[in-house]
Design an enzyme around this catalytic site. Structure first.
Site, short mmCIF file in Angstrom:
data_model
loop_
_atom_site.label_atom_id
_atom_site.label_comp_id
_atom_site.label_asym_id
_atom_site.label_seq_id
_atom_site.Cartn_x
_atom_site.Cartn_y
_atom_site.Cartn_z
N LEU A 102 25.72 -4.06 -31.40
CA LEU A 102 25.99 -4.87 -30.21
C LEU A 102 25.58 -4.02 -29.03
CD1 LEU A 102 29.56 -6.38 -30.83
CD2 LEU A 102 27.39 -7.57 -30.96
N ASP A 103 25.09 -4.67 -27.97
CA ASP A 103 24.72 -3.92 -26.78
C ASP A 103 25.94 -3.23 -26.17
OD1 ASP A 103 22.23 -5.08 -27.03
OD2 ASP A 103 22.72 -6.71 -25.64
N TYR A 104 25.64 -2.23 -25.40
CA TYR A 104 26.67 -1.50 -24.64
C TYR A 104 27.58 -2.49 -23.87
CZ TYR A 104 28.30 1.82 -21.03
OH TYR A 104 29.04 2.59 -20.20
N THR A 106 28.00 -5.73 -24.46
CA THR A 106 28.52 -6.85 -25.25
C THR A 106 29.84 -6.46 -25.90
OG1 THR A 106 26.26 -7.56 -25.72
CG2 THR A 106 27.97 -8.45 -27.15
N ARG A 192 20.49 -12.42 -25.08
CA ARG A 192 20.21 -12.24 -23.65
C ARG A 192 18.79 -12.68 -23.33
NH1 ARG A 192 24.36 -8.96 -21.47
NH2 ARG A 192 25.60 -8.14 -23.17
#
Ligand code: URA
Length: 238
Positions: A102-104, A106, A192
């Protein structure tokens, strides 16, 4: 732990037989031959070899689901020294890793395990499992825009597989919508990028499910162990 007990715990030999192996100078700890039967090792940190082959205790398989907060990376550490999700599961002694990322920025559901076979399977493009996200997006997507999203659209030079999007809540005055989004793939920053492609950039993103695995009551920053049924379900996905 005494070295002979450790060798026995690894299933290599009985404690007595282990002593013989030690006396034959066939055992090394951190590269040095062990000379004494009373030698103690730190089973979490020392490297033990017999005849040049590393041995280890069988780790039990661990499967957890973490409710990741925003502001954590899902890799081990980065050059900016940002906090890692592994900091949140520090009380688990097995070496576990996230399945996918997961992104930073998210938050939400992240499964971690030391079961390499399951990780391989669930991240292989052929077996990608459906992932469900709640996204707060700028503006309110129209039916046509959502259709594009569902048909697949171009992000960079790649056409995405069909995805699902539905508006759960909208606020025309504040100009945002909360959307439930389901995607099957797992490309870098895919949600995104897809939202940007229909000109409704993501303001906040949270993953709420992977297949039918959900967070249940797990609070942000906390984790729970998957049930036996959940593990069986993940292993059985094709
Ligand atoms: N898609 C994204 O854009 N970010 C995530 O963290 C997960 C999916």
């Amino acid at each position: 732990m005494r070295i002979n007990k450790y060798i026995a715990s690894c299933g290599i030999a009985s404690r007595r037989k282990a002593e013989e192996i030690i006396l034959q100078k066939r055992v090394k700890v951190n590269g040095k031959v062990v000379e004494e039967l009373s030698f103690n090792i730190d089973e979490n940190n020392d490297t033990v070899e017999i005849d040049g082959v590393q041995i280890g205790l069988d780790e039990k398989e661990v499967y957890i689901v973490l409710n990741k907060p925003e502001g954590y990376i899902t890799t081990v550490k980065d050059q900016f020294d940002r906090p890692s999700v592994l900091d949140l599961v520090g009380d688990i002694k097995e070496r576990i890793y996230p399945i996918g990322r997961l992104d930073y920025e998210t938050s939400g559901l992240l499964i971690l395990t030391n079961d390499g076979d399951l990780t391989y399977k669930l991240t292989h493009p052929k077996h990608e499992v459906d992932k469900t996200y709640m996204a707060i997006v700028k503006g309110i997507p129209t039916i046509d825009e959502m259709k594009k999203f569902e048909e697949g659209l171009y992000i960079e030079d790649y056409k995405t597989a069909p995805a699902k999007i539905r508006i759960v809540k909208k606020d025309e005055e504040k100009n945002y919508a909360i959307c439930e989004i389901k995607i099957h793939e797992g490309r870098n920053r895919q949600v995104r990028k897809m939202c940007r492609a229909i000109e409704h950039p993501v303001l906040r993103l949270r993953r709420v499910a992977m297949g039918k695995i959900t967070l249940k009551e797990t609070k942000v920053g906390e984790y729970r162990h998957l049930t036996k049924e959940e593990v069986e379900y993940l292993k059985g996905l094709r």
